[in-house]
Design an enzyme around this catalytic site. Structure first.
Site, PDB file in Angstrom:
ATOM      1  N   HIS A 103      32.147  43.866  46.361  1.00  0.00           N
ATOM      2  CA  HIS A 103      32.758  42.806  47.166  1.00  0.00           C
ATOM      3  C   HIS A 103      34.271  42.952  47.178  1.00  0.00           C
ATOM      4  O   HIS A 103      34.863  43.513  46.269  1.00  0.00           O
ATOM      5  CB  HIS A 103      32.365  41.423  46.643  1.00  0.00           C
ATOM      6  CG  HIS A 103      32.696  41.209  45.199  1.00  0.00           C
ATOM      7  ND1 HIS A 103      31.892  41.662  44.176  1.00  0.00           N
ATOM      8  CD2 HIS A 103      33.752  40.606  44.607  1.00  0.00           C
ATOM      9  CE1 HIS A 103      32.431  41.343  43.020  1.00  0.00           C
ATOM     10  NE2 HIS A 103      33.570  40.710  43.239  1.00  0.00           N
ATOM     11  N   HIS A 105      37.868  40.688  47.598  1.00  0.00           N
ATOM     12  CA  HIS A 105      38.486  39.367  47.591  1.00  0.00           C
ATOM     13  C   HIS A 105      39.599  39.349  48.644  1.00  0.00           C
ATOM     14  O   HIS A 105      40.458  40.233  48.649  1.00  0.00           O
ATOM     15  CB  HIS A 105      39.141  39.088  46.234  1.00  0.00           C
ATOM     16  CG  HIS A 105      38.183  39.007  45.091  1.00  0.00           C
ATOM     17  ND1 HIS A 105      37.771  37.805  44.560  1.00  0.00           N
ATOM     18  CD2 HIS A 105      37.574  39.972  44.355  1.00  0.00           C
ATOM     19  CE1 HIS A 105      36.949  38.031  43.542  1.00  0.00           C
ATOM     20  NE2 HIS A 105      36.810  39.344  43.394  1.00  0.00           N
TER      21      HIS A 105
HETATM   22  P1  5GP Z   1      34.581  39.648  40.461  1.00  0.00           P
HETATM   23  O1  5GP Z   1      35.218  39.146  39.192  1.00  0.00           O
HETATM   24  O2  5GP Z   1      33.214  40.220  40.200  1.00  0.00           O
HETATM   25  O3  5GP Z   1      35.478  40.562  41.237  1.00  0.00           O
HETATM   26  O4  5GP Z   1      34.431  38.361  41.387  1.00  0.00           O
HETATM   27  C1  5GP Z   1      33.258  37.624  41.508  1.00  0.00           C
HETATM   28  C2  5GP Z   1      33.620  36.351  42.242  1.00  0.00           C
HETATM   29  O5  5GP Z   1      32.426  35.706  42.649  1.00  0.00           O
HETATM   30  C3  5GP Z   1      34.404  35.332  41.394  1.00  0.00           C
HETATM   31  O6  5GP Z   1      35.691  35.123  41.976  1.00  0.00           O
HETATM   32  C4  5GP Z   1      33.528  34.083  41.398  1.00  0.00           C
HETATM   33  O7  5GP Z   1      34.269  32.889  41.507  1.00  0.00           O
HETATM   34  C5  5GP Z   1      32.621  34.314  42.611  1.00  0.00           C
HETATM   35  N1  5GP Z   1      31.298  33.718  42.472  1.00  0.00           N
HETATM   36  C6  5GP Z   1      30.453  33.845  41.411  1.00  0.00           C
HETATM   37  N2  5GP Z   1      29.324  33.167  41.639  1.00  0.00           N
HETATM   38  C7  5GP Z   1      29.436  32.609  42.875  1.00  0.00           C
HETATM   39  C8  5GP Z   1      28.565  31.800  43.665  1.00  0.00           C
HETATM   40  O8  5GP Z   1      27.458  31.442  43.288  1.00  0.00           O
HETATM   41  N3  5GP Z   1      29.020  31.436  44.903  1.00  0.00           N
HETATM   42  C9  5GP Z   1      30.255  31.810  45.365  1.00  0.00           C
HETATM   43  N4  5GP Z   1      30.598  31.382  46.574  1.00  0.00           N
HETATM   44  N5  5GP Z   1      31.097  32.573  44.650  1.00  0.00           N
HETATM   45  C10 5GP Z   1      30.694  32.974  43.402  1.00  0.00           C
END
Ligand code: 5GP
Ligand code: ZN
Length: 141
Positions: A103, A105
């Site tokens: 993903h 951001h």
């Molecule tokens: P990472 O740290 O893996 O780059 O980012 C994962 C992101 O997913 C985090 O910013 C977190 O807030 C978001 N996230 C985790 N679970 C959910 C969810 O159930 N729904 C949404 N909309 N975002 C989520």
């Protein structure tokens, strides 16, 4: 056949099993708002298929992903009135990846918002920079 992981929270969001604030969809790409935003409007652009990191995404999705990042990025800027936008992308836990489904951001930024994203420092010696550049060039070419 799109790869799926039945334990993956983003696969469940893409399939509609878990609700989300959806903002964009194309054939292979999906986008929704992050549930815990750096600031309001922080969006996540994901592949519909389950690929653990960016490095696992099929190259042929590149153009569609870039189109989604541009469309959602421009819309986030317009909708929030942001002055800028950060594109962040974490791969593996050491880099801060919590959800193991690739993903991006998209984080709206405002002049003087005070957000410090990462510290930087120059190389201590130029040889290390030259050696690393040669190694990376050889391995990526
Ligand atoms: P990472 O740290 O893996 O780059 O980012 C994962 C992101 O997913 C985090 O910013 C977190 O807030 C978001 N996230 C985790 N679970 C959910 C969810 O159930 N729904 C949404 N909309 N975002 C989520
Ligand atoms: Zn997944």
């Amino acid at each position: 056949m799109i790869p799926k992981d039945s334990d993956c929270i983003f696969c469940k969001i893409v399939s509609g099993e878990i609700p989300c604030a959806k903002v964009y969809e194309s054939e292979n790409v999906f986008a929704f708002l992050d549930i815990a935003p750096v600031c309001p409007g922080h969006a996540l652009v994901v592949t519909k298929g389950h690929y653990p990191t960016l490095l696992d995404i099929p190259e042929e999705m590149g153009a569609e992903l870039t189109a989604a990042l541009k469309a959602v990025g421009n819309a986030v800027i317009k909708a929030t009135g942001a002055h800028g936008l950060n594109l962040m992308q974490n791969n593996h836990e050491a880099a801060g990846q919590l959800v193991h489904h690739a993903h991006f951001h998209l984080i709206p930024r405002f002049t003087d918002d005070g957000l410090e994203l990462w510290p930087q420092a120059p190389y201590e010696n130029n040889d290390e920079m030259t050696r690393l550049a040669a190694d990376i060039a050889a391995m990526s070419g």
